[in-house]
Design a protein around this motif. Structure first.
Motif, PDB file in Angstrom:
ATOM      1  N   PRO A 167       0.798  -1.235   0.000  1.00  0.00           N
ATOM      2  CA  PRO A 167       0.000   0.000   0.000  1.00  0.00           C
ATOM      3  C   PRO A 167       0.825   1.277   0.000  1.00  0.00           C
ATOM      4  O   PRO A 167       0.371   2.311  -0.494  1.00  0.00           O
ATOM      5  CB  PRO A 167      -0.827  -0.126   1.284  1.00  0.00           C
ATOM      6  N   ASP A 168       2.065   1.225   0.551  1.00  0.00           N
ATOM      7  CA  ASP A 168       2.905   2.419   0.569  1.00  0.00           C
ATOM      8  C   ASP A 168       3.728   2.589  -0.706  1.00  0.00           C
ATOM      9  O   ASP A 168       4.557   3.501  -0.807  1.00  0.00           O
ATOM     10  CB  ASP A 168       3.824   2.415   1.791  1.00  0.00           C
ATOM     11  N   SER A 169       3.522   1.706  -1.685  1.00  0.00           N
ATOM     12  CA  SER A 169       4.189   1.765  -2.992  1.00  0.00           C
ATOM     13  C   SER A 169       5.706   1.590  -2.902  1.00  0.00           C
ATOM     14  O   SER A 169       6.434   1.971  -3.829  1.00  0.00           O
ATOM     15  CB  SER A 169       3.881   3.100  -3.703  1.00  0.00           C
ATOM     16  N   GLN A 170       6.197   0.993  -1.824  1.00  0.00           N
ATOM     17  CA  GLN A 170       7.642   0.829  -1.639  1.00  0.00           C
ATOM     18  C   GLN A 170       8.140  -0.593  -1.902  1.00  0.00           C
ATOM     19  O   GLN A 170       9.329  -0.803  -2.092  1.00  0.00           O
ATOM     20  CB  GLN A 170       8.024   1.238  -0.205  1.00  0.00           C
ATOM     21  N   ARG A 171       7.245  -1.572  -1.925  1.00  0.00           N
ATOM     22  CA  ARG A 171       7.642  -2.958  -2.129  1.00  0.00           C
ATOM     23  C   ARG A 171       6.683  -3.645  -3.102  1.00  0.00           C
ATOM     24  O   ARG A 171       5.541  -3.218  -3.291  1.00  0.00           O
ATOM     25  CB  ARG A 171       7.667  -3.720  -0.798  1.00  0.00           C
ATOM     26  N   ILE A 172       7.169  -4.745  -3.681  1.00  0.00           N
ATOM     27  CA  ILE A 172       6.376  -5.533  -4.617  1.00  0.00           C
ATOM     28  C   ILE A 172       6.503  -7.000  -4.243  1.00  0.00           C
ATOM     29  O   ILE A 172       7.615  -7.514  -4.084  1.00  0.00           O
ATOM     30  CB  ILE A 172       6.855  -5.334  -6.067  1.00  0.00           C
ATOM     31  N   ALA A 173       5.383  -7.662  -4.071  1.00  0.00           N
ATOM     32  CA  ALA A 173       5.372  -9.113  -3.906  1.00  0.00           C
ATOM     33  C   ALA A 173       5.049  -9.739  -5.264  1.00  0.00           C
ATOM     34  O   ALA A 173       4.309  -9.161  -6.065  1.00  0.00           O
ATOM     35  CB  ALA A 173       4.336  -9.533  -2.867  1.00  0.00           C
ATOM     36  N   PHE A 174       5.626 -10.919  -5.532  1.00  0.00           N
ATOM     37  CA  PHE A 174       5.408 -11.580  -6.813  1.00  0.00           C
ATOM     38  C   PHE A 174       5.698 -13.058  -6.664  1.00  0.00           C
ATOM     39  O   PHE A 174       6.246 -13.506  -5.653  1.00  0.00           O
ATOM     40  CB  PHE A 174       6.292 -10.966  -7.898  1.00  0.00           C
ATOM     41  N   GLN A 175       5.317 -13.845  -7.659  1.00  0.00           N
ATOM     42  CA  GLN A 175       5.637 -15.261  -7.639  1.00  0.00           C
ATOM     43  C   GLN A 175       6.810 -15.527  -8.559  1.00  0.00           C
ATOM     44  O   GLN A 175       7.002 -14.841  -9.567  1.00  0.00           O
ATOM     45  CB  GLN A 175       4.430 -16.110  -8.041  1.00  0.00           C
ATOM     46  N   SER A 176       7.622 -16.519  -8.216  1.00  0.00           N
ATOM     47  CA  SER A 176       8.813 -16.816  -9.004  1.00  0.00           C
ATOM     48  C   SER A 176       9.143 -18.303  -8.930  1.00  0.00           C
ATOM     49  O   SER A 176       8.853 -18.956  -7.918  1.00  0.00           O
ATOM     50  CB  SER A 176       9.997 -16.002  -8.482  1.00  0.00           C
ATOM     51  N   ARG A 177       9.763 -18.804  -9.982  1.00  0.00           N
ATOM     52  CA  ARG A 177      10.253 -20.183  -9.994  1.00  0.00           C
ATOM     53  C   ARG A 177      11.764 -20.220  -9.803  1.00  0.00           C
ATOM     54  O   ARG A 177      12.430 -21.151 -10.228  1.00  0.00           O
ATOM     55  CB  ARG A 177       9.879 -20.858 -11.311  1.00  0.00           C
ATOM     56  N   ASP A 200      13.558 -20.926  -7.360  1.00  0.00           N
ATOM     57  CA  ASP A 200      14.117 -22.063  -6.618  1.00  0.00           C
ATOM     58  C   ASP A 200      13.583 -23.394  -7.132  1.00  0.00           C
ATOM     59  O   ASP A 200      13.708 -24.415  -6.468  1.00  0.00           O
ATOM     60  CB  ASP A 200      13.843 -21.905  -5.119  1.00  0.00           C
ATOM     61  N   GLY A 201      12.966 -23.386  -8.308  1.00  0.00           N
ATOM     62  CA  GLY A 201      12.516 -24.631  -8.917  1.00  0.00           C
ATOM     63  C   GLY A 201      11.025 -24.824  -8.930  1.00  0.00           C
ATOM     64  O   GLY A 201      10.484 -25.494  -9.804  1.00  0.00           O
ATOM     65  N   ASP A 202      10.310 -24.288  -7.934  1.00  0.00           N
ATOM     66  CA  ASP A 202       8.855 -24.318  -7.961  1.00  0.00           C
ATOM     67  C   ASP A 202       8.343 -22.914  -7.655  1.00  0.00           C
ATOM     68  O   ASP A 202       9.110 -22.014  -7.345  1.00  0.00           O
ATOM     69  CB  ASP A 202       8.287 -25.347  -6.980  1.00  0.00           C
ATOM     70  N   GLN A 203       7.047 -22.718  -7.768  1.00  0.00           N
ATOM     71  CA  GLN A 203       6.491 -21.380  -7.594  1.00  0.00           C
ATOM     72  C   GLN A 203       6.487 -20.985  -6.116  1.00  0.00           C
ATOM     73  O   GLN A 203       5.908 -21.671  -5.288  1.00  0.00           O
ATOM     74  CB  GLN A 203       5.057 -21.332  -8.141  1.00  0.00           C
ATOM     75  N   GLU A 204       7.134 -19.875  -5.806  1.00  0.00           N
ATOM     76  CA  GLU A 204       7.164 -19.329  -4.451  1.00  0.00           C
ATOM     77  C   GLU A 204       6.824 -17.846  -4.485  1.00  0.00           C
ATOM     78  O   GLU A 204       6.907 -17.196  -5.536  1.00  0.00           O
ATOM     79  CB  GLU A 204       8.558 -19.521  -3.819  1.00  0.00           C
ATOM     80  N   ILE A 205       6.460 -17.292  -3.313  1.00  0.00           N
ATOM     81  CA  ILE A 205       6.176 -15.869  -3.203  1.00  0.00           C
ATOM     82  C   ILE A 205       7.426 -15.150  -2.709  1.00  0.00           C
ATOM     83  O   ILE A 205       8.008 -15.517  -1.689  1.00  0.00           O
ATOM     84  CB  ILE A 205       5.007 -15.598  -2.240  1.00  0.00           C
ATOM     85  N   PHE A 206       7.840 -14.120  -3.445  1.00  0.00           N
ATOM     86  CA  PHE A 206       8.982 -13.288  -3.084  1.00  0.00           C
ATOM     87  C   PHE A 206       8.502 -11.856  -2.859  1.00  0.00           C
ATOM     88  O   PHE A 206       7.420 -11.466  -3.300  1.00  0.00           O
ATOM     89  CB  PHE A 206      10.033 -13.286  -4.201  1.00  0.00           C
ATOM     90  N   VAL A 207       9.337 -11.076  -2.182  1.00  0.00           N
ATOM     91  CA  VAL A 207       9.092  -9.648  -2.038  1.00  0.00           C
ATOM     92  C   VAL A 207      10.394  -8.912  -2.324  1.00  0.00           C
ATOM     93  O   VAL A 207      11.489  -9.437  -2.039  1.00  0.00           O
ATOM     94  CB  VAL A 207       8.552  -9.302  -0.634  1.00  0.00           C
ATOM     95  N   VAL A 208      10.302  -7.719  -2.917  1.00  0.00           N
ATOM     96  CA  VAL A 208      11.482  -6.935  -3.249  1.00  0.00           C
ATOM     97  C   VAL A 208      11.146  -5.453  -3.102  1.00  0.00           C
ATOM     98  O   VAL A 208       9.994  -5.044  -3.304  1.00  0.00           O
ATOM     99  CB  VAL A 208      11.946  -7.242  -4.697  1.00  0.00           C
ATOM    100  N   ASN A 209      12.134  -4.679  -2.700  1.00  0.00           N
ATOM    101  CA  ASN A 209      11.934  -3.231  -2.639  1.00  0.00           C
ATOM    102  C   ASN A 209      11.882  -2.648  -4.046  1.00  0.00           C
ATOM    103  O   ASN A 209      12.387  -3.235  -5.000  1.00  0.00           O
ATOM    104  CB  ASN A 209      13.067  -2.573  -1.849  1.00  0.00           C
ATOM    105  N   VAL A 210      11.285  -1.474  -4.173  1.00  0.00           N
ATOM    106  CA  VAL A 210      11.075  -0.886  -5.486  1.00  0.00           C
ATOM    107  C   VAL A 210      12.387  -0.507  -6.168  1.00  0.00           C
ATOM    108  O   VAL A 210      12.435  -0.349  -7.391  1.00  0.00           O
ATOM    109  CB  VAL A 210      10.131   0.330  -5.372  1.00  0.00           C
TER     110      VAL A 210
END
Length: 408
Positions: free
Chosen positions: A214-224, A226-236
């Motif tokens: 909500p503060d527009s500073q981070r983004i969560a996303f899904q990624s493979r 590590d080999g399977d689909q996981e949820i990651f977060v990263v700063n903008v």
């Protein structure tokens, strides 16, 4: 974090749902909820209408349609009137995304074998390209809550090993979208005017479905990664990349809560030992058209990956695409109410539940002509009074809105 309540089977009979789906009117009762339908738009052919997105004042819906033979970006009023083609050109314009202030609509445009992100004003003026790059793939642009940035995924700068390089072919009807083994998409951000384009992830695997804090500073996303689909977060700015989930199953479709305290997502992790054994058996049964178990549920976790809880734990399958109401009180998602052993399984329905996991209700009760029924992305109007999604219950895909309000 307060321990979540156990899912209750009762229905919230104080909630009235009125659906706007022009020509057909029907009233029915689903689990104590009242659903009335009026067709919003009647798409002219097989592809129909898709990808609804609300205006900032909740009075209009943008969407993609092939009414003219090409895919174009349209806007219409919430009752289906005032349908206007904004882009009307020889290109595949799709996946619109309305800016929070209502000034711009960003969308994907595909011409001559490549895709870019464009934007246009709601009156059809100011059409410009925000990205100019010979990439094969871009995802739907996602605006930051403050309206200053756009997140997207693309394979524009992917540097896979040589054997994974794409094989270009001329663009024409029937040509494959991604010939050869195209590089996997990575996560990017850019300013609202297209400047400052920044790559946030660097791997050879799929990154997708970004959702903003909500503060527009981070983004969560899904990624493979590590080999399977996981949820990651990263700063903008690309720092602080963190894996929030770590298991052998698929964690997908993250959605950040409006208050920033939680991330909802869909996962097919086994609920019980029996479920784990059933999932493993499903992997080995040839009639099942997926490499992973089909029993997905909606989960909730805190933004640091702690406090993971199964929020649905239902007999329905494929619970996916969670979407928070603007006040954070409700979560809408799509699911299949019956066991699916092949791709010709039961039709999807749209469900609604309270944030605490209570009052789970099927608000569409699909009896569709085809197997898909209703599907996301499910999008809430900014005022929280409506949700919009795509329905195939009448055959050709159409945009449907459902008005949700509590008379008390």
């Amino acid at each position: 974090m307060q321990k979540p309540q156990k899912l209750k089977s009762r229905r919230d009979r104080g909630m009235i749902v009125v659906g706007a789906i022009v020509a057909i009117i029907a009233v029915t009762t689903v689990g104590g909820w009242v659903v009335a339908g009026i067709a919003l738009n009647k798409a002219p052919d097989a592809l129909g209408d898709s990808a609804p997105s609300w205006s900032g004042d909740s009075t209009k819906v943008a969407f993609s349609s092939d009414e003219t033979g090409d895919l174009d970006i349209y806007v219409m009023n919430t009752d289906g009137s005032g349908r206007v083609n904004l882009t009307n050109r020889e290109a595949k314009d799709m996946d619109p995304s309305w800016s929070p202030d209502g000034e711009w609509i960003a969308f994907l445009s595909r011409t001559q074998g490549k895709t870019d992100i464009h934007r246009v004003r709601p009156d059809g003026t100011g059409l410009t390209s925000l990205t100019v790059h010979p990439a094969q793939l871009y995802s739907r642009p996602i605006w930051s809550p403050d309206g200053t940035k756009i997140a997207f995924t693309s394979n524009r700068d992917a540097n896979p090993p040589p054997q994974l390089g794409p094989t270009p072919v001329p663009f024409h009807d029937g040509a494959p979208e991604f010939p050869g083994a195209a590089p996997r998409p990575e996560l990017y951000v850019m300013n609202a005017d297209g400047s400052g384009q920044t790559r946030l992830t660097f791997n050879f695997f799929f990154d997708g479905n970004p959702t903003w804090s909500p503060d527009s500073q981070r983004i969560a996303f899904q990624s493979r990664a590590d080999g399977d689909q996981e949820i990651f977060v990263v700063n903008v700015d690309g720092s602080g990349l963190t894996n929030l989930t770590d298991n052998d199953y698929a964690d997908v479709f993250p959605a950040w809560s409006p208050d920033g305290r939680f991330i909802a997502f869909s996962s097919n992790r086994a609920k019980t030992e029996f479920g784990r054994e059933l999932s493993e058996a499903a992997r080995r049964v040839s009639v099942i058209r997926t490499a992973a178990p089909v029993d997905f549920d909606i989960y909730i976790m805190e933004p640091d990956g702690s406090g993971i809880h199964n929020w649905t734990r239902t007999t329905s399958l494929g619970d996916s695409g969670p979407s928070w109401s603007p006040d954070g009180s409700w979560i809408a998602f799509e699911a299949q109410p019956h066991l699916m052993f092949t791709q010709r399984g039961s039709a999807n329905d749209i469900y609604l539940m309270r944030f605490e996991g209570a009052d789970l209700t099927n608000i569409t009760g699909a009896k569709a002509r085809n197997q898909e029924g209703n599907e996301g992305p499910i999008v809430w109007s900014p005022d929280g009074n409506h949700i919009a999604f795509v329905t195939k219950r009448y055959g050709t895909p159409q945009i449907q809105t459902i008005k949700i309000f509590n008379p008390s």
